[in-house]
Scaffold this motif. Structure first.
Motif, PDB file in Angstrom:
ATOM      1  N   THR A 171       0.874  -1.185   0.000  1.00  0.00           N
ATOM      2  CA  THR A 171       0.000   0.000   0.000  1.00  0.00           C
ATOM      3  C   THR A 171       0.897   1.217   0.000  1.00  0.00           C
TER       4      THR A 171
ATOM      5  N   LYS B 247       2.749   4.468   1.066  1.00  0.00           N
ATOM      6  CA  LYS B 247       3.147   5.085   2.329  1.00  0.00           C
ATOM      7  C   LYS B 247       3.336   6.556   2.031  1.00  0.00           C
TER       8      LYS B 247
ATOM      9  N   SER C  11       0.231  11.580   7.766  1.00  0.00           N
ATOM     10  CA  SER C  11       1.011  10.382   7.420  1.00  0.00           C
ATOM     11  C   SER C  11       0.086   9.186   7.399  1.00  0.00           C
ATOM     12  N   SER C  12       0.271   8.354   6.395  1.00  0.00           N
ATOM     13  CA  SER C  12      -0.548   7.154   6.306  1.00  0.00           C
ATOM     14  C   SER C  12      -0.027   6.028   7.184  1.00  0.00           C
ATOM     15  N   GLU C  13       1.181   6.165   7.732  1.00  0.00           N
ATOM     16  CA  GLU C  13       1.794   5.093   8.495  1.00  0.00           C
ATOM     17  C   GLU C  13       2.152   5.562   9.898  1.00  0.00           C
ATOM     18  N   VAL C  14       2.509   4.604  10.767  1.00  0.00           N
ATOM     19  CA  VAL C  14       2.914   4.893  12.134  1.00  0.00           C
ATOM     20  C   VAL C  14       4.238   5.643  12.132  1.00  0.00           C
TER      21      VAL C  14
END
Length: 828
Positions: free
Chosen positions: A297, A299, A312-315
């Motif tokens: 997916t 990032k 942000s799409s992520e941690v």
């Protein structure tokens, strides 16, 4: 049988115009006729009813056949009554004819159509071919479905004779039954195409893969080619793919939305990468800009103009930090921000000190980093501080009346955010108050909880509030007060005993689940009923302010009891009257004859509560300080009357009047006054009647003084005796009565009438004359008056003359016996 005789006779009717008849309005004799000459109407008299009230004699009888011409005059009409006799009829009328006219009814059954009728004409009533163009309205807008059918694909065209005709289209253009037109193949030539037609490329013949269309070397035609040779500028506005290296001497400007660099690494010699560097940069042009790392997916780190923030799409993993040096700070404040004090924990610090903590169990701790058990439970939200008032909720809003609030939510679902309906009796939330007992905070002092109070539904959540307190010496709280979903307030856990607000401005009190008393919107106290009722004083209806009602004697009985055994005290029913207009203020005194209180007895007469009897207390004189003369008035309602009449009165001086208020003629100084209207019957309106169930001697009245009983009235089976004390044991100095005849001779029996009854002559004595002979037979003194000069009349008890008359008779008998003895001795 008598042979009938024929008599020639003529009848002449009474006749006049309708107006004259109505003006005079006579009464006709029984079966006498009267004719209105102008209306030709008849009336027949009955000997008692006036003309205007008589009905007209029917001019048309039921049945019969008109054998000749039926002619209705110039003022007559032909009127039909409907199926029922009422105020509506149908009348046939004609316009004044200018010649003889004949209307012929057709030999069919049907309904006559009038110009005012609608929706009655049917197709069977119109002859075929009779409707012409002029009969059709210019704006009739006849529906197409009303036309005759034509063949599919045909159109309606006018022929050479201008008659609409169904015709099929012919030539290069065709049309189907759906109205779609088509042009035959191969019929369009170059001359048919406009110089500005701008025919789409897809309409041209296909070339080979990845070829472009360009003019040929002669410039006279077009061709598909693999080699692109441009003598000028290449301007690519869409995606372009290069199969080999491209070297650009100079700047590379890419105008598009996406630039793809298919390489492992992108090396930038400079230290700055500028994104969104358009001619006029704004937050709007920067919206959505960022970096995307392709993976399973995407990032992404991107900028949003809407939220004015990077997303942000992520941690994002940051160091744990400490309270003094948090890992996420704001505005360069290095000792204020977010940090993690341990595994599965997050905290907020300000000024280098931890303020708010979320521990590994998900508990939110404010003012402490360690969970504290309260009421034997570690609560999800805990606020701790060394001083009072550290937890508060505030709201500041200049244009709103709403304040801060705390919301408790409950779902039966095990998943947060998923809704499963709660059930009756479910606990929705609690407020618990505890105090330290020196060991822990486990024991509750007070609890306020909310429970479901019924069956919930869509937009329906019935609830109740339960308040509990812990008694001294107990470890658990006990329910003290409950407010249910209907607003009913109960006390002590007895849920069907308490009070409620059943309607606006009403307060109801219930026990055992039933309403017992109510204070209604008018301030009335109602016991045993929820609806105030009216009673009547005479014919005037009033609504009492305090009402006690019941369906039986025990439910409608009012009792006052006193249990004091130490003195003579007892319960009181006190009725008080203030003349000042203010309860408790005695600045204005009541006046003579003013009513102080009333006890009324009434019954339902089928429509109202009507008085049957009453006991009234009234002022019986002029009041003063510590001086309130009073009287009691007892009244009953006669059969056929609507209000009570006074029957007995006890005055302030103790005197009692029966049947009258002591204002009628009589001895108003009597302690008991009995008034009777009098009647010729010896049983009606008796002043005083006594009755005994025995035919033996019984006493109806007894008369006493300090010396004992001095007289009585007694009855036996057939007579009444009027007794005065005469027992020998009550007497002394008893000697024979002598000289009686001489004293009898002094009596003056007379005939006379009383002034009040001049028509009745009686035998009797004048009291003062008899008193001179027998003093004890009369009361009072001759010509006596009272202190105000009013006569005090004498009375006489003629029975007191009996001893004297008896002694005189005995003396006379003795003389007679002596004379008889002397005559016998003389031989006569």
């Amino acid at each position: 049988m008598t042979t009938p005789t024929t008599v020639q006779a003529r009848f002449q009717l009474r006749a006049d115009t309708a107006a004259n008849w109505a003006s005079v309005n006579p009464t006709l004799l029984n079966n006498e006729f009267g004719l209105e000459t102008d209306t030709k109407k008849l009336k027949v008299g009955d000997g008692s009813t006036a003309w205007n009230s008589l009905a007209y004699f029917p001019s048309i009888v039921t049945g019969g056949t008109v054998l000749g011409n039926l002619e209705i005059g110039t003022t007559g009409t032909l009127t039909f009554e409907g199926s029922t006799a009422d105020g509506f009829e149908t009348t046939l009328a004609v316009v004044n004819p200018t010649a003889d006219r004949t209307i012929t009814l057709p030999n069919v059954t049907g309904t006559v159509i009038t110009t005012g009728d609608t929706g009655t004409v049917t197709s069977t009533m119109i002859a075929d071919g009779t409707i012409v163009n002029a009969d059709v309205n210019a704006s009739a807008a006849i529906a197409h479905s009303k036309l005759a059918n034509i063949t599919a694909g045909f159109v309606l065209l006018g022929n050479a004779s201008n008659v609409p005709t169904a015709t099929a289209l012919s030539g290069d253009v065709t049309v189907n039954s759906s109205g779609v037109t088509a042009i035959s193949s191969g019929v369009i030539v170059d001359g048919d195409i406009s110089a500005t037609a701008e025919i789409a490329v897809s309409k041209l013949a296909d070339g080979a893969a990845r070829q472009v269309l360009q003019t040929d070397s002669a410039g006279t035609g077009v061709e598909w080619t693999d080699s692109l040779d441009l003598p000028g500028t290449l301007d690519v506005t869409q995606a372009a793919t290069f199969d080999n290296n491209v070297t650009i001497q100079g700047d590379l400007t890419v105008n598009g939305t996406t630039t793809t660099i298919d390489t492992q690494n992108l090396t930038v010699e400079d230290k700055n990468v500028i994104i969104g560097n358009v001619t006029s940069p704004t937050d709007a042009t920067a919206d959505g800009g960022g970096i995307t790392l392709k993976g399973t997916t995407d990032k992404t780190i991107s900028w949003s103009d809407t939220t004015n923030a990077w997303t942000s799409s992520e941690v994002v993993d940051i160091p744990a930090g400490t309270a003094a040096a948090p890992s996420l700070i704001f505005g360069g404040d290095v000792n204020t921000g977010l940090y993690s004090p341990g595994a599965d924990q997050v905290a907020i610090s300000t000024g280098g000190s931890g303020r708010l903590f979320v521990d590994a169990s998900g508990r939110l701790l404010v003012g402490t980093s360690t969970s504290i058990d309260v009421a034997s439970s570690a609560q999800t939200l805990q606020v701790a501080h060394s001083s009072a008032g550290s937890a508060s909720f505030s709201r500041f809003a200049t244009a709103s009346a709403s304040g801060p609030f705390v919301t408790f939510g409950r779902s039966r679902s095990a998943t947060i955010g998923t809704q499963t309906a709660v059930q009756n009796g479910d606990n929705l939330g609690r407020l618990i108050f505890t105090g330290s007992n020196g060991t822990d905070l486990s024991n509750q002092a007070v609890e306020i909880k909310v429970e479901v109070d019924g069956t919930p539904g869509t937009n329906d959540m019935p609830g109740r509030l339960v308040f509990s307190t812990t008694a001294d010496g107990s470890a658990t709280p006990t329910e003290r007060l409950r407010i249910d979903s209907a607003g009913f307030i109960s006390l002590g856990g007895d849920t069907d005993t308490g009070f409620s607000n059943p309607s606006a401005n009403n307060l109801a009190f219930s026990t055992g689940g039933s309403e017992r008393a109510r204070i209604d919107s008018s301030g009335r106290l109602l016991v045993g009923t929820s609806t105030a009722f009216d009673v009547r004083v005479g014919v005037t209806a009033i609504t009492p302010q305090q009402q006690l009602a019941g369906l039986n004697q025990s439910n409608s009985t009012f009792a006052i009891a006193c249990a004091n055994t130490t003195d003579a005290s007892a319960g009181w029913l006190w009725l008080a009257k203030y003349a000042s207009g203010t309860i408790g203020t005695n600045t204005t005194a009541v006046v003579a004859d003013e009513r102080l209180g009333n006890i009324t007895f009434s019954g339902s007469d089928g429509s109202n509560q009507t008085q049957a009897a009453s006991i009234s207390a009234e002022v019986d004189g002029t009041p003063g300080t510590d001086d309130m003369p009073g009287r009691l008035v007892f009244s009953t309602t006669s059969d056929g009357a609507s209000s009570p009449t006074e029957r007995m009165r006890i005055r302030a001086d103790g005197r009692t009047a029966l049947g009258n208020s002591l204002s009628s003629a009589g001895n108003t100084n009597s302690h008991l006054f009995i008034y009777s209207a009098g009647n010729s019957s010896n049983t009606s309106n008796v002043g005083l009647e006594t009755y005994t169930t025995s035919t033996s001697t019984r006493y109806a009245a007894s008369f006493s003084n300090p010396n004992g009983v001095v007289g009585s009235i007694s009855t036996n089976g057939s007579a009444t005796a009027y007794n005065t004390s005469s027992d020998y044991r009550l007497k002394e100095n008893v000697v024979p009565l002598t000289g009686a005849a001489d004293r009898v001779k002094q009596l003056k029996p007379s005939k006379f009438n009383f002034i009040a009854d001049p028509d009745t002559t009686v035998d009797g004595f004048l009291a003062h004359e008899a008193q001179a002979v027998v003093p004890e037979c009369a009361t009072g003194n001759k010509d006596e008056v009272d202190d105000e000069g009013n006569p005090v009349y004498q009375g006489i008890d003629q029975s007191k003359l009996v001893p004297l008359l008896t002694a005189a008779l005995q003396e006379a008998l003795q003389k007679i016996e002596d004379l008889e003895g002397r005559i016998t001795a003389a031989g006569l």
